[in-house]
Design a protein around this motif. Sequence first.
Motif, PDB file in Angstrom:
ATOM      1  N   ASP A  75       0.827  -1.215   0.000  1.00  0.00           N
ATOM      2  CA  ASP A  75       0.000   0.000   0.000  1.00  0.00           C
ATOM      3  C   ASP A  75       0.858   1.261   0.000  1.00  0.00           C
ATOM      4  O   ASP A  75       0.646   2.180   0.796  1.00  0.00           O
ATOM      5  CB  ASP A  75      -0.969   0.012   1.189  1.00  0.00           C
ATOM      6  CG  ASP A  75      -1.956  -1.138   1.146  1.00  0.00           C
ATOM      7  OD1 ASP A  75      -2.339  -1.548   0.028  1.00  0.00           O
ATOM      8  OD2 ASP A  75      -2.334  -1.627   2.220  1.00  0.00           O
ATOM      9  N   GLU A  76       1.865   1.296  -0.859  1.00  0.00           N
ATOM     10  CA  GLU A  76       2.761   2.450  -1.012  1.00  0.00           C
ATOM     11  C   GLU A  76       3.634   2.735   0.215  1.00  0.00           C
ATOM     12  O   GLU A  76       4.213   3.813   0.335  1.00  0.00           O
ATOM     13  CB  GLU A  76       1.970   3.714  -1.401  1.00  0.00           C
ATOM     14  CG  GLU A  76       1.235   3.597  -2.718  1.00  0.00           C
ATOM     15  CD  GLU A  76       2.175   3.314  -3.895  1.00  0.00           C
ATOM     16  OE1 GLU A  76       3.222   3.959  -4.006  1.00  0.00           O
ATOM     17  OE2 GLU A  76       1.835   2.432  -4.704  1.00  0.00           O
ATOM     18  N   VAL A  77       3.719   1.792   1.139  1.00  0.00           N
ATOM     19  CA  VAL A  77       4.578   1.937   2.317  1.00  0.00           C
ATOM     20  C   VAL A  77       5.650   0.864   2.253  1.00  0.00           C
ATOM     21  O   VAL A  77       5.353  -0.321   2.087  1.00  0.00           O
ATOM     22  CB  VAL A  77       3.756   1.791   3.628  1.00  0.00           C
ATOM     23  CG1 VAL A  77       4.668   1.823   4.849  1.00  0.00           C
ATOM     24  CG2 VAL A  77       2.696   2.873   3.718  1.00  0.00           C
ATOM     25  N   THR A  78       6.903   1.270   2.365  1.00  0.00           N
ATOM     26  CA  THR A  78       8.006   0.306   2.348  1.00  0.00           C
ATOM     27  C   THR A  78       8.061  -0.404   3.687  1.00  0.00           C
ATOM     28  O   THR A  78       8.033   0.222   4.741  1.00  0.00           O
ATOM     29  CB  THR A  78       9.346   1.014   2.081  1.00  0.00           C
ATOM     30  OG1 THR A  78       9.254   1.712   0.836  1.00  0.00           O
ATOM     31  CG2 THR A  78      10.483   0.023   2.024  1.00  0.00           C
ATOM     32  N   ARG A  79       8.095  -1.747   3.619  1.00  0.00           N
ATOM     33  CA  ARG A  79       8.176  -2.566   4.824  1.00  0.00           C
ATOM     34  C   ARG A  79       9.481  -3.347   4.775  1.00  0.00           C
ATOM     35  O   ARG A  79       9.891  -3.811   3.733  1.00  0.00           O
ATOM     36  CB  ARG A  79       6.984  -3.514   4.907  1.00  0.00           C
ATOM     37  CG  ARG A  79       5.691  -2.721   4.790  1.00  0.00           C
ATOM     38  CD  ARG A  79       4.538  -3.101   5.610  1.00  0.00           C
ATOM     39  NE  ARG A  79       4.693  -3.589   6.928  1.00  0.00           N
ATOM     40  CZ  ARG A  79       4.405  -2.875   8.028  1.00  0.00           C
ATOM     41  NH1 ARG A  79       4.034  -1.634   7.917  1.00  0.00           N
ATOM     42  NH2 ARG A  79       4.477  -3.405   9.203  1.00  0.00           N
ATOM     43  N   TYR A  80      10.124  -3.445   5.940  1.00  0.00           N
ATOM     44  CA  TYR A  80      11.409  -4.128   6.064  1.00  0.00           C
ATOM     45  C   TYR A  80      11.216  -5.395   6.875  1.00  0.00           C
ATOM     46  O   TYR A  80      10.533  -5.388   7.903  1.00  0.00           O
ATOM     47  CB  TYR A  80      12.423  -3.224   6.763  1.00  0.00           C
ATOM     48  CG  TYR A  80      12.685  -1.932   6.034  1.00  0.00           C
ATOM     49  CD1 TYR A  80      13.737  -1.835   5.131  1.00  0.00           C
ATOM     50  CD2 TYR A  80      11.889  -0.814   6.244  1.00  0.00           C
ATOM     51  CE1 TYR A  80      13.986  -0.650   4.455  1.00  0.00           C
ATOM     52  CE2 TYR A  80      12.130   0.367   5.572  1.00  0.00           C
ATOM     53  CZ  TYR A  80      13.171   0.442   4.674  1.00  0.00           C
ATOM     54  OH  TYR A  80      13.415   1.620   4.004  1.00  0.00           O
TER      55      TYR A  80
END
Length: 97
Positions: free
Chosen positions: A84-89
């Motif tokens: 959802d357009e959020v970078t997750r690590y």
Amino acid sequence: MPKAEATLGSAAPQTPPKAAACDSASLAPNPASKAMRITLLMQRPEGASLDEMVAETSWLPHTVRAALTGLRKKGHKIAKSKVDEVTRYTIAPASLS
């Protein structure tokens, strides 16, 4: 008076105490450290966003990114994905050994 001058000039220089020997146990991450907290966040199935890591550590975003770089340099495998357009690590638990 000459005797006092002689004692001042003849004092041996003080040497600092030797540091304790480093071993792998002393280099283990502190469970309460902020670096360990972001590592635990990234171990979750959904991983962690930069905002979540900033909120957990009270660090600025560039400091969190620097910590991620430090973990990579230590050999940890950190994966990035967009949700959802959020970078997750994410980080694999096995890579912490």
